[in-house]
Design a protein around this motif. Structure first.
Motif, PDB file in Angstrom:
ATOM      1  N   ASP A 231       0.625  -1.829  39.085  1.00  0.00           N
ATOM      2  CA  ASP A 231       0.858  -0.784  40.081  1.00  0.00           C
ATOM      3  C   ASP A 231       2.303  -0.880  40.571  1.00  0.00           C
ATOM      4  N   GLY A 232       2.925   0.258  40.792  1.00  0.00           N
ATOM      5  CA  GLY A 232       4.296   0.261  41.295  1.00  0.00           C
ATOM      6  C   GLY A 232       5.342   0.335  40.191  1.00  0.00           C
ATOM      7  N   TYR A 233       4.958   0.035  38.954  1.00  0.00           N
ATOM      8  CA  TYR A 233       5.911   0.104  37.832  1.00  0.00           C
ATOM      9  C   TYR A 233       6.323   1.575  37.647  1.00  0.00           C
ATOM     10  N   PRO A 234       7.572   1.842  37.242  1.00  0.00           N
ATOM     11  CA  PRO A 234       8.035   3.238  37.158  1.00  0.00           C
ATOM     12  C   PRO A 234       7.145   4.187  36.346  1.00  0.00           C
ATOM     13  N   THR A 235       6.559   3.716  35.244  1.00  0.00           N
ATOM     14  CA  THR A 235       5.698   4.619  34.458  1.00  0.00           C
ATOM     15  C   THR A 235       4.405   4.932  35.225  1.00  0.00           C
ATOM     16  N   VAL A 236       3.866   3.928  35.899  1.00  0.00           N
ATOM     17  CA  VAL A 236       2.635   4.123  36.686  1.00  0.00           C
ATOM     18  C   VAL A 236       2.903   5.129  37.805  1.00  0.00           C
ATOM     19  N   GLU A 237       4.027   4.949  38.488  1.00  0.00           N
ATOM     20  CA  GLU A 237       4.362   5.836  39.606  1.00  0.00           C
ATOM     21  C   GLU A 237       4.676   7.253  39.124  1.00  0.00           C
ATOM     22  N   ALA A 238       5.284   7.370  37.945  1.00  0.00           N
ATOM     23  CA  ALA A 238       5.602   8.707  37.423  1.00  0.00           C
ATOM     24  C   ALA A 238       4.315   9.465  37.088  1.00  0.00           C
ATOM     25  N   VAL A 239       3.324   8.763  36.542  1.00  0.00           N
ATOM     26  CA  VAL A 239       2.056   9.437  36.221  1.00  0.00           C
ATOM     27  C   VAL A 239       1.308   9.792  37.516  1.00  0.00           C
ATOM     28  N   LYS A 240       1.419   8.936  38.523  1.00  0.00           N
ATOM     29  CA  LYS A 240       0.810   9.286  39.821  1.00  0.00           C
ATOM     30  C   LYS A 240       1.462  10.555  40.381  1.00  0.00           C
ATOM     31  N   TYR A 241       2.768  10.625  40.235  1.00  0.00           N
ATOM     32  CA  TYR A 241       3.507  11.795  40.708  1.00  0.00           C
ATOM     33  C   TYR A 241       3.053  13.049  39.946  1.00  0.00           C
ATOM     34  N   PHE A 242       2.901  12.892  38.621  1.00  0.00           N
ATOM     35  CA  PHE A 242       2.350  13.980  37.789  1.00  0.00           C
ATOM     36  C   PHE A 242       0.994  14.420  38.357  1.00  0.00           C
ATOM     37  N   GLY A 243       0.150  13.442  38.703  1.00  0.00           N
ATOM     38  CA  GLY A 243      -1.176  13.727  39.258  1.00  0.00           C
ATOM     39  C   GLY A 243      -1.090  14.498  40.569  1.00  0.00           C
ATOM     40  N   ASP A 244      -0.131  14.129  41.398  1.00  0.00           N
ATOM     41  CA  ASP A 244       0.058  14.838  42.674  1.00  0.00           C
ATOM     42  C   ASP A 244       0.426  16.298  42.421  1.00  0.00           C
ATOM     43  N   LEU A 245       1.325  16.495  41.456  1.00  0.00           N
ATOM     44  CA  LEU A 245       1.752  17.872  41.150  1.00  0.00           C
ATOM     45  C   LEU A 245       0.592  18.694  40.603  1.00  0.00           C
ATOM     46  N   VAL A 246      -0.192  18.062  39.714  1.00  0.00           N
ATOM     47  CA  VAL A 246      -1.337  18.754  39.118  1.00  0.00           C
ATOM     48  C   VAL A 246      -2.348  19.132  40.210  1.00  0.00           C
ATOM     49  N   LYS A 247      -2.602  18.198  41.092  1.00  0.00           N
ATOM     50  CA  LYS A 247      -3.570  18.441  42.169  1.00  0.00           C
ATOM     51  C   LYS A 247      -3.110  19.618  43.054  1.00  0.00           C
ATOM     52  N   GLU A 248      -1.848  19.563  43.400  1.00  0.00           N
ATOM     53  CA  GLU A 248      -1.289  20.607  44.260  1.00  0.00           C
ATOM     54  C   GLU A 248      -1.314  21.972  43.560  1.00  0.00           C
ATOM     55  N   ARG A 249      -0.901  21.998  42.317  1.00  0.00           N
ATOM     56  CA  ARG A 249      -0.759  23.272  41.609  1.00  0.00           C
ATOM     57  C   ARG A 249      -2.092  23.847  41.111  1.00  0.00           C
ATOM     58  N   THR A 250      -3.144  23.012  41.052  1.00  0.00           N
ATOM     59  CA  THR A 250      -4.466  23.544  40.682  1.00  0.00           C
ATOM     60  C   THR A 250      -5.356  23.645  41.923  1.00  0.00           C
ATOM     61  N   ASN A 251      -4.751  23.604  43.085  1.00  0.00           N
ATOM     62  CA  ASN A 251      -5.492  23.668  44.355  1.00  0.00           C
ATOM     63  C   ASN A 251      -6.615  22.638  44.402  1.00  0.00           C
ATOM     64  N   GLY A 252      -6.322  21.477  43.926  1.00  0.00           N
ATOM     65  CA  GLY A 252      -7.284  20.373  44.032  1.00  0.00           C
ATOM     66  C   GLY A 252      -8.367  20.360  42.974  1.00  0.00           C
ATOM     67  N   ARG A 253      -8.305  21.258  42.005  1.00  0.00           N
ATOM     68  CA  ARG A 253      -9.359  21.273  40.975  1.00  0.00           C
ATOM     69  C   ARG A 253      -9.255  20.067  40.042  1.00  0.00           C
ATOM     70  N   TYR A 254      -8.027  19.570  39.854  1.00  0.00           N
ATOM     71  CA  TYR A 254      -7.842  18.388  38.999  1.00  0.00           C
ATOM     72  C   TYR A 254      -7.116  17.272  39.750  1.00  0.00           C
TER      73      TYR A 254
END
Ligand code: GTR
Length: 325
Positions: free
Chosen positions: A36-59
């Protein structure tokens, strides 16, 4: 009154259920070997945040870091089978399967980390991402994995010839086995999670990796001699299982693709900071970093290119990467 209250309660419950259905949430599982905290882990978490926001929480995306879902070679198979939805790995474990992934995994193919970013985050990178599709995965983005160099527990390395006869762990790809052999050393392919004990027990003399991995996997504790030969700049790749991908609407697919692309700049930023932080940390804890003349290393790689860049398609890819300014 009691009756009305009951009715209102039931209506509310139904309404809640409907809202719940409208926002039906799918949680996608993503694998990463790093903590946890490694740049690749954090980048995928960030991807997840964007996906969640842009799909209105569906994913939503949940990152299983620290190899919780298995070592990289196994997760490659799992994501192809749809057992896991997303995966962030090095390009190395894909080499045996997808010919195009071999080219950016060649020693000294990139002149610098900047050159690698330029190529992998541009049209050539997109072409290589597209090559994943026939193999059951959708290539979403490349991240930066920096430059990999050799480190060992035995002695300081000041020239290519100092590597002669030594035993190094490599990722599971023939290119890396041949690369080490071309340098006069011998290679032992093994999973990342076994490298620490391999060095500690003397099964191998050392391994090769970038500063953040050398630091966070604690290899620096057992192999204090790090030589800056920078033989590989292998990109990291982020993919999605075709099984999960095919369940998305075309609109959502576009959201996922864009979110992955948008996570690249974030990863670069985190990566640059981490390389510096890890380098400082290993030096402070007693690692000795030596500079070396890279030219003899580069010259020794001819047979590796001859063996692995076999057809016209791969030769053309090598040429176009080398020509990218
Ligand atoms: C790291 C890379 C990991 C893993 C590891 C290894 O640099 O980020 O995904 O491939 O190297 O050597 O196995």
């Amino acid at each position: 009154m009691l009756h009305f209250k009951k009715l209102a309660g039931a209506t509310l419950a139904v309404a809640a259920l409907l809202v719940g259905t409208a926002h039906a949430q799918t949680v996608l599982r993503s694998s990463d070997t790093h903590p946890d905290g490694y740049p690749t882990v954090e980048a995928v978490k960030y991807f997840g945040d964007l996906v969640k926001e842009r799909t209105n929480g569906r994913y939503e995306v949940e990152v299983y870091f620290g190899a919780q879902l298995g070592q990289e070679a196994d997760t490659v198979e799992q994501v192809r089978a749809g057992v896991i939805d997303l995966n962030r790995t090095s390009l190395g474990p894909w080499n045996g399967l997808i010919p195009e992934t071999k080219v950016p995994s060649l020693p000294y193919i990139f002149r610098s980390v900047d050159h690698a970013r330029k190529v992998m985050n541009g049209p050539i990178g997109d072409e290589i991402l597209a090559a994943f599709e026939p193999f059951g995965v959708v290539g979403l983005a490349f991240y930066d994995g920096g430059a990999r160099s050799f480190y060992n527990s035995k002695k300081e390395i000041n020239s290519k010839d100092d590597l002669s006869g030594m035993k190094f762990r490599v990722m599971q790809s023939d290119i890396f086995v041949d690369m080490v052999a071309a340098l006069g050393a011998s290679a032992t392919p093994m999973p990342y999670g076994e490298v620490y004990s391999g060095i500690e027990t003397g099964v191998i003399d050392g391994a090769e990796n970038n500063f953040p991995s050398y630091d966070t996997a604690k290899h620096a504790e057992v192999a204090k001699n790090y030589v800056m030969d920078e033989h590989l700049i292998v990109p990291e790749v982020f993919v999605m299982s075709k099984v999960a991908w095919d369940k998305l609407t075309p609109e959502d697919q576009a959201i996922f693709r864009q979110a992955a692309k948008d996570s690249v700049a974030k990863q670069y930023e985190l990566w640059d900071a981490k390389v510096q932080e890890s380098r400082d940390k290993v030096v402070a804890s007693g690692s000795k970093i030596t500079e070396v003349d890279k030219q003899p290393f580069i010259d020794a790689m001819k047979p590796v290119y001859e063996k692995h860049v076999t057809d016209a398609k791969l030769q053309d890819l090598v040429k176009r990467i080398q020509e990218t300014q």
